[in-house]
Structures are given as structure tokens and as C-alpha cells.
Scaffold this motif. Structure first.
Motif: not given
Ligand code: ADP
Ligand code: ASP
Ligand code: MG
Length: 470
Positions: A98-120
Motif C-alpha cells: 500500500e505504501k509503495t502504490i501510494a508513492e507511485l500515485e504521487k509520482v504519476l500525479t507529478g508527471i501529470c501536472y508537469v506534463g513531461e516524462l523524462t528518461p529519469k
């Protein structure tokens, strides 16, 4: 006492039942006086779905991301409930998940707001597949009352360069860290479970070592821990004369040399990561490819020497689909010293690996095979750097619907007539060959055909050389 690294691929850990089976394989061997370190892939299909969501997140909304993470959580919770019986262990693994999935959700939301996916950031997203699977395997081993400890590649000490998506280990530093962190555990009989595929650069930023990279993690670990053997458990009996999905009659090859197996992996046999053998070759550590569903079989043993008894000229045929052909031409290249170097310099500086090269005697044209996904980057950079610069290059063109067929075998070296037999077989099928290359090792002959013809060519060559009777 024997030390072994065991790697389990995506299908081996696809379901809770499969994971229980994996845990019992590991613990049975541990009972038989073996010290074991385990490397695991993400559950089957998870890395692919992570790639999709990472690409979509750029232009997606939070609701879509939440629906994805909910589904991923449910999948892993269902797996946990069948992979282990102890309620206490289930609870522990569920909390981590659950903790790992919550972190993933934050990461994906960040990408969604920034609108950019870098190789990193992409590597960071892709790391979640293994970060979710390894704790479940750890829980299943713990459930069987064995001492075990779970590590990410980074925690285990795998340090790579910063070539995100295709990172390479800094082997000296990595060996030092793994030896220090995992070595004492192994000696005590504790079973370390390490995430395959993912590592970190020197700054601690998450990297991945290329698709199918858990095999690479396993051999890196094997070298660092000085094990007796590395076992790659998968869903087929071993390395076969070709992909059994193309030719169901394909035969298992009981023994291969490092050179032969590496050649097969580089030239498309998906059963092993192309670079996975690099670390073990130097240390002469044998690798075994085994079927997790048929552990009674010995699988393919890969060692320094080729099988002395094997007399076959051709041993295997493979197809690489995900490639494109790049043609660079221009009358200005004729007899101009350094003109090829300029082309390869541009590709090299842009991290584009050239898999195959062929040139015409007239020197007016170079054809190259590269990964299909890199085609846009290759054309645009060549165009910027070379076109209209003194007429060296006048055209850069590409075909993205091709496949490479590679025909391999150690005994091809010095045997006359193999090439003509191969090309006659293809010609008889009425299929056109677009490009040919033979490595100087003479262990393989590779050529390029239209992708739609690839399967037919593999089948015809398999039959021509009687590989089903090997
Ligand atoms: P894992 O998830 O265990 O890493 P992969 O899917 O990466 O497994 O690799 C195993 C698959 O490789 C097999 O199911 C088979 O279809 C494919 N394959 C391609 N070429 C070969 C070959 N020459 N020998 C065996 N398997 C091959
Ligand atoms: N999960 C990663 C992939 O699908 C690594 C692996 O399976 O070896 O590429
Ligand atoms: Mg694999």
C-alpha cells in the motif's frame, strides 16, 4: 556449500500460486545445503502497463491515474492472499504494498501536472514493478519459516552510470557494496530477495538496466557474491533452437558456450538479456537456464567451452522485430577518409547503438540497423549534423517495417556453403533480403527482411538445417 543466485522471471511470479511454487523451489534447495540469493522480476505484464501509464500520465488526469493504481493494488493484494498463508506476514506485505502504490500515485500525479516524462522519471515509474513483486516473494519465503530479507537493487548496492533506460553497472563499486551488504547474510543462511532490473546511479537516483534486465541483475549479483552458478528460471526448458512460440517443435540446447549464448541473446533470443553474460564471462561462472514449471529438467548450461560433442554447423535461428533500417547515402562519401566516422560519431553522441552495418563497395551508401524506438532521434540528429555540409551526405532514409534474422552456431566458423544454403532457402520462399552482415567471429550470419516475412523465414531455416532433430 554451494552458493547460487536464482532469478525468477515475470511468468514465474505471475500469480500467488506461482510465487508459492517459487518459494518452495528456493527453500528446498536451501535445505539441500545451498546458500541462495533470489532476484525477481515484476509480475508478468506489469512493466508494460507501467510504460503505458507513464506515457499517458503526461496528458492524463488524476482520476485516470487513481483508477490505474487502484487496479494495480488489487492485482498485488490478490497475489499476496494466495502467495502466503500466515495472516501476520500477509499484513506486513500488504502494508509495504500500500505504501509503495501510494508513492507511485504521487509520482504519476507529478508527471501529470508537469506534463513531461523524462528518461529519469520514466525509470522511476518502471522501478515500481519489481518494488511490488519482491516483497511478495520475500513474504512467501518467510511464510515457509526461512530467514529472508528484501532489498531493492539500490539497497543491495547495485550502482550504475546515469544512462537511464539502459544503465550499466559500475562493477568494482557494485561488487564492493554487494559483498559488504549481502555477503554476511548469505554466509548465515539468510535468503536475500533482490528486485531485478532496477539500480541507482552514484547520486542514488533510480536507474534501470534495460528491458528484460533482471537476468543482468542476477549475473551482477552472482559475480559480486562469487557464487558457484547463476540459475535463470523461466517458462521454457532452456535456450532452444528458436523461439518455441514461432516453431513449437524447437529443441532445447543442453550446452552452449558463453560466446554462443551471448550471440543468441544479442541477436534476439528473448530468453536472456543481451548483456547478462558480460559479468560472468570474466569470472567463469556457469549460468543455467531452467524451466520453473519443470524443475526436474537440467535446462541449458552455459559455460566457457562449447559442447565438444556437438557437430551441428547451425544451432539456432532468431528474429529481432523491434528494429529499423537506416540508410545514409551521398556521393560525397566516396573515397572521403573519415566519412563513416562522422556518421557513427553523431549516432554515438546521441546514445544510439548500431546493431548491424553494411556498406556498398561504391561507398555511396551505409545501411545500419538500430532499435526502432530510436529512429526519430537518429534521423533528426544525422540531418542536423550532416546534410548540406559540403555534400558529404545527401540523403538519410529509413524503413521501420523490417526484422533481423540471425543464424548461429560455433561450428559455422570455417564451414563453406552455409551462407549459400541460408540464402537459397530464403529465395525459395520468394522473400527478398534487404541487407546482409556476417560478424568477424563467424559465429553468426544475420540478414534483414520485411517484418511480415520474418516468421516464415525462421521456420524455413529451422527446417532446412533440421534443427528439430538436433
Ligand atoms: P522471463 O519473464 O522468465 O524473463 P522472457 O519472456 O523474458 O521470460 O523469456 C522467455 C521467452 O523467450 C520464452 O517464453 C520464449 O518464447 C522466448 N524465446 C525467444 N527465443 C528463444 C529461444 N531461442 N529459446 C528459448 N526461448 C526463447
Ligand atoms: N520487469 C522488467 C521487464 O519487463 C525486467 C525483467 O522482466 O527482467 O523488462
Ligand atoms: Mg526475460
Amino acid at each position: 556449500m554451494k552458493k547460487i543466485v536464482m532469478k525468477f522471471g515475470g511468468t514465474s511470479v505471475a500469480t500467488g500460486e506461482n510465487i508459492r511454487h517459487v518459494a518452495s523451489l528456493v527453500t528446498q534447495n536451501a535445505k539441500n545445503d545451498c546458500r541462495i540469493a533470489v532476484v525477481v522480476s515484476a509480475l508478468a505484464g506489469v512493466t508494460n502497463t507501467l510504460i503505458e501509464i507513464a506515457e499517458q500520465a503526461k496528458k492524463s488526469d488524476e482520476k485516470h491515474i487513481q483508477a490505474f493504481t487502484k487496479e494495480l493494488l488489487d492485482k498485488h493484494l490478490a497475489t499476496i492472499s494466495t502467495a502466503m498463508t500466515s495472516k501476520q506476514v500477509q499484513k506486513e506485505v500488504t502494508q509495504i504494498t500500500e505504501k509503495t502504490i501510494a508513492e507511485l500515485e504521487k509520482v504519476l500525479t507529478g508527471i501529470c501536472y508537469v506534463g513531461e516524462l523524462t528518461p529519469k522519471s520514466k525509470d522511476y515509474v518502471l522501478s515500481f514493478g519489481e518494488r511490488l513483486s519482491a516483497p511478495i516473494v520475500w513474504g512467501a519465503i518467510k511464510d515457509l519459516k526461512f530467514e529472508t530479507q528484501c532489498f531493492t537493487g539500490k539497497e543491495a548496492g547495485i550502482v550504475t552510470d546515469s544512462n537511464f533506460g539502459e544503465a550499466d553497472p559500475l562493477m568494482n563499486f557494485t561488487t564492493h557494496l554487494i559483498h559488504e551488504r549481502l555477503g554476511p547474510l548469505l554466509e548465515k543462511g539468510v535468503i536475500p530477495v533482490v528486485t531485478g532490473y532496477i539500480a541507482a546511479n552514484q547520486d542514488g537516483i533510480v536507474t534501470t538496466v534495460g528491458r528484460g534486465g533482471s537476468d543482468y541483475t542476477a549475473t551482477i549479483l552472482g559475480v559480486a557474491l562469487g557464487v558457484d552458478e547463476v540459475w535463470i528460471w523461466t517458462d521454457v526448458d532452456g535456450i532452444m533452437t528458436t523461439d518455441p512460440k514461432i516453431v513449437p517443435k524447437a529443441k532445447m540446447l543442453p550446452q552452449l558456450s558463453y560466446q554462443e549464448a551471448a550471440e543468441m541473446a544479442i541477436f534476439g533470443a528473448k530468453v536472456m538479456h543481451p548483456r547478462a553474460l558480460e559479468p560472468v564471462i570474466k569470472e567463469n561462472i556457469p549460468v543455467r537456464i531452467r524451466n520453473v514449471f519443470h524443475p526436474e529438467n537440467q535446462g541449458t548450461l552455459i559455460t566457457k567451452e562449447p559442447d565438444a560433442k556437438a557437430t551441428e554447423v547451425v544451432k539456432a535461428v532468431a528474429m529481432i522485430k523491434d528494429v529499423a533500417m537506416l540508410n545514409v547515402s551521398g556521393a560525397g562519401m566516396v573515397g572521403a577518409p573519415g566519412s563513416y566516422a562522422k556518421v557513427f560519431d553523431v549516432l554515438g553522441k546521441n546514445n544510439i547503438n548500431v546493431m548491424m552495418i553494411s556498406t556498398a563497395v561504391s561507398e555511396a551508401n551505409i545501411s545500419m540497423i538500430i532499435r526502432r524506438g530510436l529512429l526519430g532521434r537518429a534521423i533528426s540528429n544525422l540531418e542536423i549534423a550532416l546534410l548540406d555540409r559540403g555534400g558529404l551526405v545527401s540523403e538519410v532514409s529509413a524503413e521501420d517495417d523490417v526484422a533481423v534474422i540471425a543464424v548461429m552456431g560455433a561450428n559455422m566458423k570455417g564451414t563453406l556453403g552455409v551462407a549459400s544454403r541460408i540464402f537459397t532457402t530464403v529465395a525459395r520462399k520468394g522473400i527478398n533480403i534487404r541487407m546482409i552482415a556476417q560478424g568477424s567471429s563467424e559465429l553468426n550470419i544475420s540478414f534483414v527482411v520485411k517484418e511480415k516475412d520474418g516468421t516464415a523465414v525462421v521456420r524455413a531455416i529451422h527446417e532446412e538445417f533440421n534443427l528439430d532433430k538436433i
